[in-house]
Scaffold this active site. Structure first.
Site, mmCIF file in Angstrom:
data_model
loop_
_atom_site.group_PDB
_atom_site.id
_atom_site.type_symbol
_atom_site.label_atom_id
_atom_site.label_comp_id
_atom_site.label_asym_id
_atom_site.label_seq_id
_atom_site.Cartn_x
_atom_site.Cartn_y
_atom_site.Cartn_z
ATOM 1 N N PRO A 87 0.827 -1.218 0.000
ATOM 2 C CA PRO A 87 0.000 0.000 0.000
ATOM 3 C C PRO A 87 0.862 1.269 0.000
ATOM 4 O O PRO A 87 0.516 2.248 -0.646
ATOM 5 C CB PRO A 87 -0.807 -0.120 1.295
ATOM 6 C CG PRO A 87 -0.884 -1.594 1.551
ATOM 7 C CD PRO A 87 0.413 -2.166 1.053
ATOM 8 N N SER A 137 5.348 2.494 -7.029
ATOM 9 C CA SER A 137 6.480 2.885 -7.878
ATOM 10 C C SER A 137 7.775 2.898 -7.069
ATOM 11 O O SER A 137 8.841 2.538 -7.573
ATOM 12 C CB SER A 137 6.233 4.281 -8.463
ATOM 13 O OG SER A 137 5.065 4.280 -9.250
ATOM 14 N N ARG A 143 -18.104 -2.254 -43.067
ATOM 15 C CA ARG A 143 -19.082 -1.223 -42.703
ATOM 16 C C ARG A 143 -19.195 -0.160 -43.801
ATOM 17 O O ARG A 143 -18.184 0.453 -44.177
ATOM 18 C CB ARG A 143 -18.652 -0.572 -41.382
ATOM 19 C CG ARG A 143 -19.445 0.624 -40.942
ATOM 20 C CD ARG A 143 -20.826 0.231 -40.485
ATOM 21 N NE ARG A 143 -21.565 1.395 -39.973
ATOM 22 C CZ ARG A 143 -22.864 1.401 -39.774
ATOM 23 N NH1 ARG A 143 -23.582 0.306 -40.018
ATOM 24 N NH2 ARG A 143 -23.468 2.482 -39.303
ATOM 25 N N GLN A 202 -13.200 3.803 -31.562
ATOM 26 C CA GLN A 202 -13.657 4.940 -32.378
ATOM 27 C C GLN A 202 -14.061 4.489 -33.788
ATOM 28 O O GLN A 202 -15.083 4.915 -34.316
ATOM 29 C CB GLN A 202 -12.521 5.981 -32.454
ATOM 30 C CG GLN A 202 -12.910 7.271 -33.132
ATOM 31 C CD GLN A 202 -13.936 8.053 -32.312
ATOM 32 O OE1 GLN A 202 -14.079 7.849 -31.109
ATOM 33 N NE2 GLN A 202 -14.680 8.924 -32.968
ATOM 34 N N GLY A 214 -20.586 3.351 -32.589
ATOM 35 C CA GLY A 214 -21.422 2.843 -31.487
ATOM 36 C C GLY A 214 -21.163 1.370 -31.220
ATOM 37 O O GLY A 214 -21.184 0.910 -30.070
ATOM 38 N N GLU A 272 4.048 -3.276 -13.672
ATOM 39 C CA GLU A 272 5.460 -3.495 -14.037
ATOM 40 C C GLU A 272 6.159 -2.159 -14.272
ATOM 41 O O GLU A 272 7.033 -2.047 -15.136
ATOM 42 C CB GLU A 272 5.567 -4.381 -15.271
ATOM 43 C CG GLU A 272 5.275 -5.839 -15.000
ATOM 44 C CD GLU A 272 6.535 -6.652 -14.724
ATOM 45 O OE1 GLU A 272 6.431 -7.599 -13.916
ATOM 46 O OE2 GLU A 272 7.606 -6.365 -15.277
ATOM 47 N N GLU A 328 5.339 6.621 -16.357
ATOM 48 C CA GLU A 328 6.215 7.668 -15.797
ATOM 49 C C GLU A 328 7.518 7.053 -15.273
ATOM 50 O O GLU A 328 8.599 7.621 -15.440
ATOM 51 C CB GLU A 328 5.499 8.425 -14.670
ATOM 52 C CG GLU A 328 4.351 9.322 -15.121
ATOM 53 C CD GLU A 328 3.095 8.542 -15.505
ATOM 54 O OE1 GLU A 328 2.938 7.385 -15.064
ATOM 55 O OE2 GLU A 328 2.272 9.088 -16.265
HETATM 56 C C1 LIG Z 1 -3.999 -5.637 -12.318
HETATM 57 C C2 LIG Z 1 -2.735 -5.381 -11.535
HETATM 58 C C3 LIG Z 1 -1.834 -6.430 -11.361
HETATM 59 C C4 LIG Z 1 -0.669 -6.236 -10.623
HETATM 60 N N1 LIG Z 1 0.174 -7.288 -10.396
HETATM 61 C C5 LIG Z 1 1.208 -7.125 -9.544
HETATM 62 C C6 LIG Z 1 1.992 -8.262 -9.135
HETATM 63 O O1 LIG Z 1 1.772 -9.388 -9.569
HETATM 64 N N2 LIG Z 1 2.991 -8.054 -8.228
HETATM 65 C C7 LIG Z 1 3.267 -6.830 -7.725
HETATM 66 O O2 LIG Z 1 4.192 -6.716 -6.918
HETATM 67 N N3 LIG Z 1 2.555 -5.731 -8.090
HETATM 68 C C8 LIG Z 1 1.528 -5.853 -8.987
HETATM 69 N N4 LIG Z 1 0.764 -4.768 -9.338
HETATM 70 C C9 LIG Z 1 1.098 -3.462 -8.797
HETATM 71 C C10 LIG Z 1 1.648 -2.486 -9.828
HETATM 72 O O3 LIG Z 1 2.924 -2.887 -10.244
HETATM 73 C C11 LIG Z 1 1.586 -1.090 -9.227
HETATM 74 O O4 LIG Z 1 0.226 -0.710 -9.157
HETATM 75 C C12 LIG Z 1 2.397 -0.079 -10.006
HETATM 76 O O5 LIG Z 1 3.768 -0.332 -9.884
HETATM 77 C C13 LIG Z 1 2.133 1.366 -9.578
HETATM 78 O O6 LIG Z 1 2.206 1.498 -8.184
HETATM 79 P P1 LIG Z 1 1.020 2.261 -7.420
HETATM 80 O O7 LIG Z 1 -0.250 1.636 -7.846
HETATM 81 O O8 LIG Z 1 1.326 2.290 -5.973
HETATM 82 O O9 LIG Z 1 1.043 3.721 -8.000
HETATM 83 P P2 LIG Z 1 1.898 4.956 -7.423
HETATM 84 O O10 LIG Z 1 3.326 4.569 -7.288
HETATM 85 O O11 LIG Z 1 1.196 5.506 -6.222
HETATM 86 O O12 LIG Z 1 1.780 6.002 -8.613
HETATM 87 C C14 LIG Z 1 0.693 6.914 -8.746
HETATM 88 C C15 LIG Z 1 1.034 7.863 -9.888
HETATM 89 O O13 LIG Z 1 2.197 8.634 -9.541
HETATM 90 C C16 LIG Z 1 3.168 8.519 -10.549
HETATM 91 N N5 LIG Z 1 4.521 8.564 -9.969
HETATM 92 C C17 LIG Z 1 4.975 7.912 -8.864
HETATM 93 N N6 LIG Z 1 6.268 8.203 -8.660
HETATM 94 C C18 LIG Z 1 6.652 9.039 -9.651
HETATM 95 C C19 LIG Z 1 7.876 9.677 -10.009
HETATM 96 N N7 LIG Z 1 8.970 9.502 -9.311
HETATM 97 N N8 LIG Z 1 7.870 10.474 -11.095
HETATM 98 C C20 LIG Z 1 6.768 10.640 -11.845
HETATM 99 N N9 LIG Z 1 5.589 10.050 -11.573
HETATM 100 C C21 LIG Z 1 5.533 9.270 -10.493
HETATM 101 C C22 LIG Z 1 2.888 7.151 -11.188
HETATM 102 O O14 LIG Z 1 3.454 7.045 -12.483
HETATM 103 C C23 LIG Z 1 1.372 7.118 -11.179
HETATM 104 O O15 LIG Z 1 0.875 7.823 -12.285
HETATM 105 C C24 LIG Z 1 -0.389 -4.940 -10.094
HETATM 106 C C25 LIG Z 1 -1.309 -3.903 -10.289
HETATM 107 C C26 LIG Z 1 -2.469 -4.107 -10.963
HETATM 108 C C27 LIG Z 1 -3.447 -2.972 -11.098
#
Ligand SMILES: Cc1cc2nc3c(=O)[nH]c(=O)nc-3n(C[C@H](O)[C@H](O)[C@H](O)COP(=O)(O)OP(=O)(O)OC[C@H]3O[C@@H](n4cnc5c(N)ncnc54)[C@H](O)[C@@H]3O)c2cc1C
Length: 419
Positions: A132, A136, A303, A372, A376, A399, A403
């Site tokens: 949580p 990133s 179409r 697009q 529809g 992954e 950003e």
């Molecule tokens: C369907 C799904 C499957 C997943 N599977 C896995 C898995 O198997 N194992 C696992 O470990 N994780 C998994 N994830 C997690 C996923 O890798 C993370 O959601 C992702 O890395 C982004 O982290 P966050 O959601 O905390 O976003 P945040 O890090 O909170 O980012 C929020 C926004 O801030 C931007 N941001 C953050 N830091 C910076 C920076 N330094 N500069 C510019 N912009 C920035 C981000 O680009 C984003 O737009 C999964 C997620 C989903 C939705």
């Protein structure tokens, strides 16, 4: 070392056609149903296991290809069928890649078969890095691993977020901090064997796309695993920690040097896995994009509006030309990065991240354009493009977000200490 060639070998063509056959015959027809059910498509995982598409042998054969292209080729085809189902089949590969990348040969032999189960009872595996408070910024993970010397056990406590197959997996690979003072360098990856007490699954998350694929939080409450579950072994970890402590002492000033900060400097265990898998993730996005492009092209030929097929309106034809061009451009980046990775080339300009960045953004743009072009019809569930549009979006998020990919490339090309 393999020379880079765009002529596929006979083996690669066979692989592509074989996976395409399964994607067209079994995966594509089931896509809408499993998307609506939002359940793990166990029967399709089993089908994939039966034909040898789900299992370590398949991955190992792909990895053995000296050109590095086999896994991207296979991934593109499977995701062309349906992304949610394909992720349920290939998602296990992330945990397996972590064991393969950081584990000893003994650990590979012990844990990888448990990741897949067998044809009668297939299982899945999960790689749990995100938390949580650490998405990133993978260096910020707060899950702790404490060694209980008396019992030769590691004790894991924390919460993992958004884990693909989290909680339903037989094997969970979990990253944790052994020495928080060392930031990313103080982290390690652990195997949590099937049925380990203390690992509790959160509810399956309800998502925009990739709905057949299971995503959930995982709670670790004093989870005890045997000492041999530390990937790479204790000796290697201790050497690594000693080096990190020495570097920290030398730098004097601390944490920033030890690697705290946004994704690209983050946890070594997690990053190693990401580096190995990024071009393949790009290839998955390509599969969705190609499916949408092909569908839109066929639709545009059928179409009729204003007395002719809409493909004969230049704006429509140009849109299709752009879609095709962008997909091919992305594929070239994916293949280059896959070849570089397999042939131990240095990613001097962040080419692995570049490939995933481009492919993810192309998938979003192409699927949006496909909606697009269908008008529809693109917006309703009678056609699959609305689903592909929803599925594609994840490729700019997981992954490493777009950003974060840009951050990796920008750092590589500029040398600037960007955060
Ligand atoms: C369907 C799904 C499957 C997943 N599977 C896995 C898995 O198997 N194992 C696992 O470990 N994780 C998994 N994830 C997690 C996923 O890798 C993370 O959601 C992702 O890395 C982004 O982290 P966050 O959601 O905390 O976003 P945040 O890090 O909170 O980012 C929020 C926004 O801030 C931007 N941001 C953050 N830091 C910076 C920076 N330094 N500069 C510019 N912009 C920035 C981000 O680009 C984003 O737009 C999964 C997620 C989903 C939705």
């Amino acid at each position: 070392m393999a020379e880079f060639s765009l002529d596929l070998t006979d083996g690669q063509r066979e692989l592509r056609d074989w996976v395409h056959g399964f994607a067209a015959g079994a995966v594509r027809p089931a896509g809408a149903e499993w998307d609506a059910r939002e359940e793990t498509p166990w029967p399709l995982i089993q089908e994939a296991a039966k034909i040898g598409l789900y299992g370590f042998e398949f991955l190992a054969t792909c990895w053995a290809d000296p050109s590095g292209l086999s896994l991207p080729i296979a991934s593109e085809e499977l995701f062309w069928g349906d992304a949610g189902i394909a992720m349920s089949i290939l998602g296990t590969g992330l945990a397996v890649a972590a064991i393969y990348g950081s584990g000893t040969p003994e650990q590979l032999l012990e844990w990888v078969p448990l990741c897949f189960g067998d044809v009668d009872e297939p299982t899945v595996a999960a790689f749990c890095s995100t938390e949580p408070g650490a998405g990133s910024d993978v260096a910020a993970i707060s899950t702790r691993a404490r060694y209980d010397e008396a019992r030769d056990e590691w004790v894991l406590s924390g919460q993992k977020a958004f884990a693909t197959n989290g909680g339903i997996a037989a094997v969970h690979v979990v990253t944790a901090s052994v020495d928080p003072a060392l930031g990313a360098r103080g982290q390690a990856a652990f195997v949590v064997p099937p049925g380990t007490p203390g690992l509790v699954a959160g509810p399956k998350l309800r998502k925009l796309g990739l709905r057949a694929s299971h995503t959930a939080d995982v709670f670790l409450d004093e989870v005890r695993v045997p000492g041999r579950c530390l990937l790479g072994g204790r000796e290697a970890l201790q050497e690594r920690l000693a080096r990190a402590r020495a570097a920290l002492a030398q730098a004097g000033s601390g944490l920033a040097q030890a690697g705290s900060g946004a994704g690209a400097t983050g946890g070594q265990a997690a990053l190693r896995t990401f580096e190995l898998t990024r071009p393949t993730v790009g290839a998955q996005a390509l599969g969705i994009a190609r499916a949408a492009y092909e569908y839109a092209l066929a639709y545009a030929k059928e179409r009729v509006q204003f007395g002719k097929p809409i493909v004969e309106h230049q704006a429509v034809a140009f849109a299709l030309a752009d879609m095709c061009t962008e997909i091919d451009a992305a594929r070239l980046l994916v293949w280059r990065a896959a070849w570089m990775g397999r042939n131990n080339r240095t990613f001097a300009a962040g080419e692995g991240s570049m490939s995933k960045l481009k492919a993810g953004e192309v998938a979003v743009a192409v699927t949006e354009k496909a909606v697009q072009l269908l008008g529809g019809a693109g917006y309703v569930r009678d056609h699959p493009v609305e689903r592909w549009y929803r599925d594609a979006k994840i490729y700019t998020i997981f992954e490493g977000t777009s950003e974060i990919q840009r951050l990796v490339v920008a750092r590589a090309i500029s040398g600037a200490r960007l955060r």
